[in-house]
Design a protein around this motif. Structure first.
Motif, PDB file in Angstrom:
ATOM      1  N   GLN A 187       0.845  -1.190   0.000  1.00  0.00           N
ATOM      2  CA  GLN A 187       0.000   0.000   0.000  1.00  0.00           C
ATOM      3  C   GLN A 187       0.882   1.242   0.000  1.00  0.00           C
ATOM      4  O   GLN A 187       1.812   1.340   0.789  1.00  0.00           O
ATOM      5  CB  GLN A 187      -0.899   0.002   1.249  1.00  0.00           C
ATOM      6  N   VAL A 188       0.583   2.146  -0.911  1.00  0.00           N
ATOM      7  CA  VAL A 188       1.352   3.385  -1.018  1.00  0.00           C
ATOM      8  C   VAL A 188       0.473   4.548  -0.591  1.00  0.00           C
ATOM      9  O   VAL A 188      -0.657   4.682  -1.066  1.00  0.00           O
ATOM     10  CB  VAL A 188       1.833   3.613  -2.469  1.00  0.00           C
ATOM     11  N   GLN A 189       0.977   5.359   0.283  1.00  0.00           N
ATOM     12  CA  GLN A 189       0.264   6.583   0.660  1.00  0.00           C
ATOM     13  C   GLN A 189       0.939   7.777  -0.002  1.00  0.00           C
ATOM     14  O   GLN A 189       2.174   7.861  -0.057  1.00  0.00           O
ATOM     15  CB  GLN A 189       0.264   6.761   2.171  1.00  0.00           C
ATOM     16  N   LEU A 190       0.109   8.671  -0.514  1.00  0.00           N
ATOM     17  CA  LEU A 190       0.601   9.868  -1.182  1.00  0.00           C
ATOM     18  C   LEU A 190       0.154  11.088  -0.391  1.00  0.00           C
ATOM     19  O   LEU A 190      -1.037  11.255  -0.134  1.00  0.00           O
ATOM     20  CB  LEU A 190       0.069   9.941  -2.610  1.00  0.00           C
ATOM     21  N   VAL A 191       1.098  11.928  -0.038  1.00  0.00           N
ATOM     22  CA  VAL A 191       0.796  13.126   0.740  1.00  0.00           C
ATOM     23  C   VAL A 191       1.112  14.353  -0.109  1.00  0.00           C
ATOM     24  O   VAL A 191       2.264  14.599  -0.471  1.00  0.00           O
ATOM     25  CB  VAL A 191       1.613  13.166   2.048  1.00  0.00           C
ATOM     26  N   GLU A 192       0.057  15.102  -0.417  1.00  0.00           N
ATOM     27  CA  GLU A 192       0.181  16.278  -1.284  1.00  0.00           C
ATOM     28  C   GLU A 192       0.254  17.554  -0.451  1.00  0.00           C
ATOM     29  O   GLU A 192      -0.310  17.626   0.641  1.00  0.00           O
ATOM     30  CB  GLU A 192      -1.032  16.365  -2.211  1.00  0.00           C
ATOM     31  N   SER A 193       0.895  18.551  -1.019  1.00  0.00           N
ATOM     32  CA  SER A 193       0.939  19.864  -0.378  1.00  0.00           C
ATOM     33  C   SER A 193       1.177  20.922  -1.449  1.00  0.00           C
ATOM     34  O   SER A 193       1.598  20.601  -2.568  1.00  0.00           O
ATOM     35  CB  SER A 193       2.045  19.930   0.671  1.00  0.00           C
ATOM     36  N   GLY A 194       0.876  22.166  -1.107  1.00  0.00           N
ATOM     37  CA  GLY A 194       1.209  23.275  -1.993  1.00  0.00           C
ATOM     38  C   GLY A 194       0.060  23.952  -2.696  1.00  0.00           C
ATOM     39  O   GLY A 194       0.261  24.937  -3.394  1.00  0.00           O
ATOM     40  N   GLY A 195      -1.145  23.458  -2.538  1.00  0.00           N
ATOM     41  CA  GLY A 195      -2.274  24.118  -3.185  1.00  0.00           C
ATOM     42  C   GLY A 195      -2.596  25.439  -2.505  1.00  0.00           C
ATOM     43  O   GLY A 195      -2.009  25.806  -1.495  1.00  0.00           O
ATOM     44  N   GLY A 196      -3.547  26.172  -3.081  1.00  0.00           N
ATOM     45  CA  GLY A 196      -3.942  27.437  -2.487  1.00  0.00           C
ATOM     46  C   GLY A 196      -4.618  28.352  -3.474  1.00  0.00           C
ATOM     47  O   GLY A 196      -5.043  27.932  -4.553  1.00  0.00           O
ATOM     48  N   LEU A 197      -4.716  29.602  -3.071  1.00  0.00           N
ATOM     49  CA  LEU A 197      -5.370  30.636  -3.875  1.00  0.00           C
ATOM     50  C   LEU A 197      -4.302  31.565  -4.437  1.00  0.00           C
ATOM     51  O   LEU A 197      -3.426  32.037  -3.701  1.00  0.00           O
ATOM     52  CB  LEU A 197      -6.350  31.422  -3.014  1.00  0.00           C
ATOM     53  N   VAL A 198      -4.384  31.833  -5.725  1.00  0.00           N
ATOM     54  CA  VAL A 198      -3.406  32.702  -6.378  1.00  0.00           C
ATOM     55  C   VAL A 198      -4.104  33.504  -7.457  1.00  0.00           C
ATOM     56  O   VAL A 198      -5.141  33.059  -7.996  1.00  0.00           O
ATOM     57  CB  VAL A 198      -2.250  31.866  -6.968  1.00  0.00           C
ATOM     58  N   ARG A 199      -3.574  34.655  -7.771  1.00  0.00           N
ATOM     59  CA  ARG A 199      -4.143  35.482  -8.840  1.00  0.00           C
ATOM     60  C   ARG A 199      -3.662  34.985 -10.192  1.00  0.00           C
ATOM     61  O   ARG A 199      -2.595  34.375 -10.309  1.00  0.00           O
ATOM     62  CB  ARG A 199      -3.730  36.930  -8.659  1.00  0.00           C
ATOM     63  N   ALA A 200      -4.447  35.272 -11.197  1.00  0.00           N
ATOM     64  CA  ALA A 200      -4.052  34.915 -12.559  1.00  0.00           C
ATOM     65  C   ALA A 200      -2.684  35.488 -12.878  1.00  0.00           C
ATOM     66  O   ALA A 200      -2.377  36.626 -12.525  1.00  0.00           O
ATOM     67  CB  ALA A 200      -5.081  35.437 -13.552  1.00  0.00           C
ATOM     68  N   GLY A 201      -1.862  34.648 -13.505  1.00  0.00           N
ATOM     69  CA  GLY A 201      -0.498  35.055 -13.816  1.00  0.00           C
ATOM     70  C   GLY A 201       0.505  34.644 -12.758  1.00  0.00           C
ATOM     71  O   GLY A 201       1.722  34.724 -12.982  1.00  0.00           O
ATOM     72  N   GLY A 202      -0.001  34.211 -11.609  1.00  0.00           N
ATOM     73  CA  GLY A 202       0.872  33.811 -10.518  1.00  0.00           C
ATOM     74  C   GLY A 202       1.354  32.386 -10.649  1.00  0.00           C
ATOM     75  O   GLY A 202       1.101  31.706 -11.654  1.00  0.00           O
ATOM     76  N   SER A 203       2.044  31.940  -9.594  1.00  0.00           N
ATOM     77  CA  SER A 203       2.641  30.611  -9.594  1.00  0.00           C
ATOM     78  C   SER A 203       2.326  29.868  -8.306  1.00  0.00           C
ATOM     79  O   SER A 203       2.127  30.477  -7.259  1.00  0.00           O
ATOM     80  CB  SER A 203       4.172  30.720  -9.739  1.00  0.00           C
ATOM     81  N   LEU A 204       2.314  28.553  -8.419  1.00  0.00           N
ATOM     82  CA  LEU A 204       2.212  27.669  -7.269  1.00  0.00           C
ATOM     83  C   LEU A 204       3.070  26.446  -7.550  1.00  0.00           C
ATOM     84  O   LEU A 204       3.293  26.080  -8.708  1.00  0.00           O
ATOM     85  CB  LEU A 204       0.766  27.209  -7.031  1.00  0.00           C
ATOM     86  N   ARG A 205       3.513  25.809  -6.467  1.00  0.00           N
ATOM     87  CA  ARG A 205       4.274  24.576  -6.608  1.00  0.00           C
ATOM     88  C   ARG A 205       3.631  23.509  -5.740  1.00  0.00           C
ATOM     89  O   ARG A 205       3.497  23.674  -4.534  1.00  0.00           O
ATOM     90  CB  ARG A 205       5.723  24.780  -6.188  1.00  0.00           C
ATOM     91  N   LEU A 206       3.235  22.414  -6.395  1.00  0.00           N
ATOM     92  CA  LEU A 206       2.661  21.284  -5.693  1.00  0.00           C
ATOM     93  C   LEU A 206       3.738  20.238  -5.438  1.00  0.00           C
ATOM     94  O   LEU A 206       4.626  20.043  -6.266  1.00  0.00           O
ATOM     95  CB  LEU A 206       1.528  20.662  -6.503  1.00  0.00           C
ATOM     96  N   SER A 207       3.616  19.568  -4.302  1.00  0.00           N
ATOM     97  CA  SER A 207       4.526  18.471  -3.970  1.00  0.00           C
ATOM     98  C   SER A 207       3.711  17.248  -3.575  1.00  0.00           C
ATOM     99  O   SER A 207       2.601  17.379  -3.042  1.00  0.00           O
ATOM    100  CB  SER A 207       5.434  18.841  -2.798  1.00  0.00           C
ATOM    101  N   CYS A 208       4.259  16.089  -3.834  1.00  0.00           N
ATOM    102  CA  CYS A 208       3.591  14.845  -3.470  1.00  0.00           C
ATOM    103  C   CYS A 208       4.656  13.834  -3.086  1.00  0.00           C
ATOM    104  O   CYS A 208       5.486  13.458  -3.923  1.00  0.00           O
ATOM    105  CB  CYS A 208       2.749  14.337  -4.627  1.00  0.00           C
ATOM    106  N   ALA A 209       4.614  13.391  -1.838  1.00  0.00           N
ATOM    107  CA  ALA A 209       5.580  12.420  -1.343  1.00  0.00           C
ATOM    108  C   ALA A 209       4.912  11.063  -1.200  1.00  0.00           C
ATOM    109  O   ALA A 209       3.831  10.949  -0.618  1.00  0.00           O
ATOM    110  CB  ALA A 209       6.138  12.882  -0.004  1.00  0.00           C
ATOM    111  N   ALA A 210       5.576  10.030  -1.724  1.00  0.00           N
ATOM    112  CA  ALA A 210       5.061   8.669  -1.639  1.00  0.00           C
ATOM    113  C   ALA A 210       5.713   7.942  -0.467  1.00  0.00           C
ATOM    114  O   ALA A 210       6.888   8.144  -0.179  1.00  0.00           O
ATOM    115  CB  ALA A 210       5.341   7.919  -2.943  1.00  0.00           C
TER     116      ALA A 210
END
Length: 121
Positions: free
Chosen positions: A1-24
């Motif tokens: 069984q593999v668990q995936l833990v995500e992080s990095g989402g959120g609210l941003v204005r158009a033209g902005g940036s976000l970085r998502l991460s996912c650790a297995a």
């Protein structure tokens, strides 16, 4: 069984940036492919990008040139750098990992719980 833990989402204005991460939770040796899907309200889940253990990448046409997927095999972690975000990128983003059983060669897909990305205009 593999668990995936995500992080990095959120609210941003158009033209902005976000970085998502996912650790297995499993060793990266058994994970052949990792990636990101997204699902907007009332829409089907769609592939955003994925990457193999050897580094081969695939992107949906809608994010090419704006998003970059990468992977750290030492940490069994996949990243999604999202630049030039648009309101239509608003969705829940799900991490996925494909694990191979080295004895049976059976492939199993695992999914994270999802992280919300909201892009305001």
């Amino acid at each position: 069984q593999v668990q995936l833990v995500e992080s990095g989402g959120g609210l941003v204005r158009a033209g902005g940036s976000l970085r998502l991460s996912c650790a297995a939770s499993a060793s990266s040796l058994s994970i052949t492919k990792m990636g990101w899907y997204r699902q907007a309200p009332g829409m089907q889940r769609e592939l955003v990008a994925d990457i193999t253990k050897d580094g081969a990448k695939k992107y949906s046409d809608s994010v090419k040139g704006r998003f970059t997927i990468s992977r750290d095999n030492t940490k069994a972690t996949v990243y999604l750098q999202m630049d030039s975000l648009k309101p239509e990128d608003t969705a829940i983003y799900f991490c996925t990992a494909k694990q191979i059983n080295t004895l049976t060669l059976k492939l199993t897909d695992y999914w994270g719980q999802g992280t919300q990305v909201t892009v305001s205009s």
